[in-house]
Structure formats: C-alpha cells, structure tokens
Enzyme design. Sequence first.
Site, mmCIF file in Angstrom:
data_model
loop_
_atom_site.group_PDB
_atom_site.id
_atom_site.type_symbol
_atom_site.label_atom_id
_atom_site.label_comp_id
_atom_site.label_asym_id
_atom_site.label_seq_id
_atom_site.Cartn_x
_atom_site.Cartn_y
_atom_site.Cartn_z
ATOM 1 N N CYS A 1 0.821 -1.204 0.000
ATOM 2 C CA CYS A 1 0.000 0.000 0.000
ATOM 3 C C CYS A 1 0.866 1.271 0.000
ATOM 4 O O CYS A 1 2.084 1.224 0.161
ATOM 5 C CB CYS A 1 -0.902 -0.003 1.227
ATOM 6 S SG CYS A 1 0.008 0.141 2.775
ATOM 7 N N ARG B 1 12.035 -5.008 6.373
ATOM 8 C CA ARG B 1 12.660 -4.678 5.093
ATOM 9 C C ARG B 1 14.179 -4.794 5.146
ATOM 10 O O ARG B 1 14.851 -4.762 4.146
ATOM 11 C CB ARG B 1 12.230 -3.269 4.671
ATOM 12 C CG ARG B 1 12.698 -2.885 3.290
ATOM 13 C CD ARG B 1 11.833 -1.775 2.741
ATOM 14 N NE ARG B 1 12.369 -1.164 1.552
ATOM 15 C CZ ARG B 1 13.061 -0.027 1.548
ATOM 16 N NH1 ARG B 1 13.336 0.603 2.673
ATOM 17 N NH2 ARG B 1 13.487 0.487 0.423
ATOM 18 N N HIS C 1 5.858 6.410 -2.377
ATOM 19 C CA HIS C 1 7.203 6.919 -2.714
ATOM 20 C C HIS C 1 7.093 8.390 -3.088
ATOM 21 O O HIS C 1 7.863 9.221 -2.633
ATOM 22 C CB HIS C 1 7.797 6.200 -3.936
ATOM 23 C CG HIS C 1 7.934 4.724 -3.794
ATOM 24 N ND1 HIS C 1 7.836 3.875 -4.872
ATOM 25 C CD2 HIS C 1 8.165 3.933 -2.720
ATOM 26 C CE1 HIS C 1 8.014 2.633 -4.468
ATOM 27 N NE2 HIS C 1 8.212 2.634 -3.161
ATOM 28 N N ALA D 1 3.089 1.743 3.008
ATOM 29 C CA ALA D 1 4.305 0.920 2.932
ATOM 30 C C ALA D 1 5.369 1.638 2.105
ATOM 31 O O ALA D 1 6.550 1.655 2.467
ATOM 32 C CB ALA D 1 3.990 -0.443 2.332
HETATM 33 FE FE1 CFM Z 1 13.129 0.396 -5.378
HETATM 34 FE FE2 CFM Z 1 12.541 -1.977 -5.588
HETATM 35 FE FE3 CFM Z 1 11.148 -0.283 -4.015
HETATM 36 FE FE4 CFM Z 1 13.693 -0.989 -3.376
HETATM 37 FE FE5 CFM Z 1 12.605 -2.912 -1.685
HETATM 38 FE FE6 CFM Z 1 11.525 -3.880 -3.906
HETATM 39 FE FE7 CFM Z 1 10.070 -2.234 -2.421
HETATM 40 MO MO1 CFM Z 1 10.637 -4.622 -1.616
HETATM 41 S S1 CFM Z 1 14.471 -1.325 -5.301
HETATM 42 S S2 CFM Z 1 12.684 0.869 -3.312
HETATM 43 S S3 CFM Z 1 14.493 -1.817 -1.552
HETATM 44 S S4 CFM Z 1 11.250 -0.420 -6.115
HETATM 45 S S5 CFM Z 1 12.679 -4.847 -2.430
HETATM 46 S S6 CFM Z 1 12.181 -4.018 -6.053
HETATM 47 S S7 CFM Z 1 9.480 -3.941 -3.420
HETATM 48 S S8 CFM Z 1 10.869 -2.612 -0.545
HETATM 49 S S9 CFM Z 1 9.252 -0.303 -2.885
HETATM 50 C C1 HCA Z 2 6.822 -3.541 1.055
HETATM 51 C C2 HCA Z 2 8.151 -4.012 1.563
HETATM 52 C C3 HCA Z 2 8.695 -5.194 0.822
HETATM 53 C C4 HCA Z 2 7.910 -6.451 1.086
HETATM 54 C C5 HCA Z 2 8.668 -7.678 0.705
HETATM 55 C C6 HCA Z 2 7.945 -8.940 0.380
HETATM 56 C C7 HCA Z 2 10.168 -5.376 1.259
HETATM 57 O O1 HCA Z 2 6.523 -3.645 -0.120
HETATM 58 O O2 HCA Z 2 6.077 -3.016 1.860
HETATM 59 O O3 HCA Z 2 6.783 -8.930 -0.046
HETATM 60 O O4 HCA Z 2 8.593 -9.950 0.518
HETATM 61 O O5 HCA Z 2 11.030 -5.371 0.425
HETATM 62 O O6 HCA Z 2 10.380 -5.532 2.457
HETATM 63 O O7 HCA Z 2 8.689 -4.918 -0.573
#
Ligand code: CFM
Ligand code: HCA
Length: 533
Positions: free
Chosen positions: A52, A86, A184, A55
């Site tokens: 969401c 995370r 983001h 998150a």
């Molecule tokens: Fe960029 Fe990603 Fe993300 Fe990321 Fe992550 Fe991710 Fe995420 Mo999980 S590089 S910031 S550190 S888009 S692993 S593939 S999904 S938390 S929002």
């Molecule tokens: C997020 C965080 C997450 C979840 C990871 C997963 C992460 O999206 O809120 O589903 O295993 O990297 O911790 O992406």
Amino acid sequence: RKKALEKILEAYPAKTKKNRRSHIVVRDTSEGAQEITANTRTLPGIMTNRGCAFAGCKGVVLGPIKDMAHIVHGPIGCSYYAWGTRRNKAKTAEGEVNLINYAFSTDMQESDVVFGGEKKLIAMIDEVVETMKPKAVTITATCPVGLIGDDIGSVAKAAEKKYGIPVMSFNCEGYKGVSQSAGHHIANNVLMQRIIGSSDLEEPAGKYAINILGEYNIGGDSWEIERVLKDIGYHVVSVMTGDGSYEQLKDAHTAELNLVQCHRSINYIAEMLEEKYGTPWLKVNFIGVQSTAQSLRDMALYFGDPALIQKTEEVIAKELAQVEVVMEQYKKLCEGKTAFCFVGGSRGHHYQGLFKEIGIDTVLAGYEFAHRDDYEGREVIPNIKMDADNKNIEEIKVTKDEKRYKLKIPKERLEEIKDKIPLSYYNGMIKDMDDGTFIVDDLNHYETEEFIKLLKPDILASGIKDKYVIQKMGIPSKQLHSYDYSGPYAGFKGAVKFAEDVTMGFTSPTWNYIVPPWKSSPTLEGTVTEGGE
Ligand code: CFM
Ligand code: HCA
C-alpha cells in the site's frame, strides 16, 4: 508463446482477461517498441503481491532515515508488519541518533476511530521527542486516519512550534494510489520541500561529491557500494535513504552528481534536484559485477578527470581479480538454468544481469508496481495516460534556486558525454530482454503457478508472499526483497554472496523431498475448443 499465454488467460472472465492481457508482453523485437499497461488498479479478487501507499512512504523511503522518529498514526498492525522486515540497516557513529530499531505507533483503537485520534497523536509526539531526542519527526497516516479526518498537518505544525525541530506529516493513507508507488511520491515531495537543501552549506565538503539516490541499504548493500566509491575517491554527501540521516539530507544540494539506483522510488527527487540546483542525475546499477564496473566508469566519465578515470580502472581491476574466479566456480553449478525475476520495482530489472553472470537466463520478469517508463524507458513519459488514481497524488513544481543553481560541468562537456552515459535517462527493462521472454506487470498467484507450469523455471526471484507457494511446487525461491536474511548483494563482493546463496539454493538436499507438479502428474491431454465441454 502467445498461444500459451491465451490459454492461461482463458480462466478469467472476459473483462479480467482483457485487463490482464494488457499487463503482459511477450518480447518480440520485430514488433518495435512494445507497450505495457502498468500502475493501474489491481482488479478485486486477484491475489496480488502489491503493498500500500503507507508501505511505500513510511516503510520504503522514510523508514531508513535513522535520526528521525517515524511515528505511525494508526492501528498497531501497520507498524508491527513494517518493523524491521525490510532489513534496511543503519550504523551509529559517535554522537549520532539512531532510532532504526524502534517502531513508534499511536496504536489506534476503536474508540479513537469513533472520537478522533489527534489527542493521542499529540501525546505520542511529546513522549517520543522527550525520550528519544530525534533530529526531526515524521508522522505517517494509515487508512483510518484519512477516513475519520484527523488533521495530522495541524498537529505537526503545532508540535514543530513547540519543539523547534521539523515535524512533517505525510497523508500516505494505504488506499492512496494503487500501490506502494504512490507512497514513494508522497515521501519524495515532502523530503524535497522540507529537508533537502535546508542547510547553509554552499560548497561540498569533499572532491567528486555525489548523492546516492534510491539505495536503501537492504542487507548492507549501500555499505558495499560506498566502500568501493570511497576507495576511488568519491565524497558521498548523502544516501537516500539507506543508513541515511536528516543531517546528510540537508546538505544534498551541494553534490555535483546524483546517482539513481532505484529509478522507481526516487526519480521525483532526482528530477527536482536537477530543476532546482542544476545537478544532473546518472542512472546506475550496482547489482552485478559488470553493471557495477560500468556504473563506475560512467561516473568517472562524467567528472572527466584523467586521474579519477585511472583510479577507477585500478579499483575495478583490483576488485575483479578478487571476484571473477569465484564467480566462475558458481557459474559452473548454475549454467544453463532459467529464472523468473519478479520483484516490486527496479530489482526486477537489475538482477537479470547478475543472474546472467552465473549462467542463468531470465525467462519471465516484471514489477509489482513500477510504471511504464520503468518497462519501456523514460521516452514514454509524455504518453502516459493520467487517470483519477494518478491525479490523486500531488505533483509539486520546484523552481530554480537563483543563488545556488549552477552547471556542475561545462555545457559543452555535458553535450559531449550525453550520448555516452545515461544522464537523466532510464532505458527501462523491456529493451534488455530476449525475444520469447515474458514481461508481466503485477503478476498474481494464479499466473505465477501457470507460468511455472509453462516455463518450468529452475529458480524464482520473489517476495515473502509467494515464496512458499513456489517452494511447495519444488522450485527454489530467492527472496529479492529481504535477501532471505542474507546479503549484501550489491557491488562486487555482493555479487559473490548472491552467487553463493543461489548455488546453495540449488544444491540443498531439500529438493530431493519435493517433486515439481509436472514431474508427478501428467500434463493436460486432449484438445480444448472454444465454447466446448
Ligand atoms: Fe526500489 Fe525496488 Fe522499491 Fe527498493 Fe525494496 Fe523492492 Fe520495495 Mo521490496 S528497489 S525501493 S528496496 S522499487 S525490495 S524491487 S518492493 S521494498 S518499494
Ligand atoms: C513492502 C516491503 C517489501 C515487502 C517484501 C515482500 C520489502 O513492499 O512493503 O513482499 O517480501 O522489500 O520488504 O517490498
């Protein structure tokens, strides 16, 4: 391939089928630029891996900033499930505040939902500021806050006046937008408006000053990248936001170049920094040995100093000498295998090169929530349709800072190198993929199972939500979010760690006890006809 895809889609009702078909591309270079639908709502009833807006805002972008207190206004579950999962690491230096291991929540109850939760939030800020002495405070809203109309903006303003430190509010209620991605953007806007550039520093405190954007130090990734950058001689002004701090962010305007690792989560700040201070951004990828070396070379070319270029080559040679032989050993055990590379955003693209380095081809890849530009390249941005969900997220406009705006390198040089390195540009994932591979946006659980049966991959890059479904099908799953509690995977040494972990995944005796479905049950026989029985 296209026929097989139609067969998978047949299980959906007509409207769903049409929707899902637009989120899936079979790579075919003969078609020219291929378009994909992305960043739109997941249809109800579909089991998605998406998260969401809260998150994306609190968990992803703000959470890693260690010297701020991140107060979550909402029920305890939202905080609890974002508490350290995370794996964004942070170190404390002498005299520094580090609150990374804490979870601050107003623990909203039913009575707060009925009568309002502002009083509780005010009390919470008082307690946190007095006991933890943070440099700044963030207040992030979860779903009920927006529904009941608590005014977190006014609470933040009053607290800021009372304590004389920045107290920032974020209306990142979970339901805003269609995924983490909205969060983001909300976080980027406030960091840019309130913190970045808020110090008096006019000149960088070191030579070759850079910011690293979109690097969150998961499993220590940023530390491995910084180790190499410092060895070459770069001055890292700030990391956004891995092991990051309010103190660093304030000076970020002084950098001469911004590196963008994760384009999806932070391209907004990258663009705004360029607009406001004239700092170009360079798309880098520190995942994989070759990509890391290439990114370092691109950086050196940007600065153009012969001594820096030479030092870069020396460091690359030194690092390669340590990792190449080991990578070759792992490659022998992985060669010829295939993978699905499905992660939230940028990693779905970044890890394909690293898989390739150990002989593994990616046959399906995708993102949970990235946008069309992350798939097709930034050139499609002007053509992206704005819908009600996009319009819901504020687009802020920054203007040139007349006092601080300056070109970091001469205009002619910029022109000269523009076509050689990805300056203020991202090429996206699709163009890097081979013909016949699948690109799937917002891959769901049904499709995961079906594509596994169709493509019989040897390993899946995934997250916690699909990991065990996959492993029960007899296929190793490598979490590329949490790294399965391992890492770092970035940079030169990280690549070796990744190769080691993946190889271990294949050689584990566990697989002798589980049989993939296509090995234990006969595959479908007979013919399927339209409208037939
Ligand atoms: Fe960029 Fe990603 Fe993300 Fe990321 Fe992550 Fe991710 Fe995420 Mo999980 S590089 S910031 S550190 S888009 S692993 S593939 S999904 S938390 S929002
Ligand atoms: C997020 C965080 C997450 C979840 C990871 C997963 C992460 O999206 O809120 O589903 O295993 O990297 O911790 O992406």
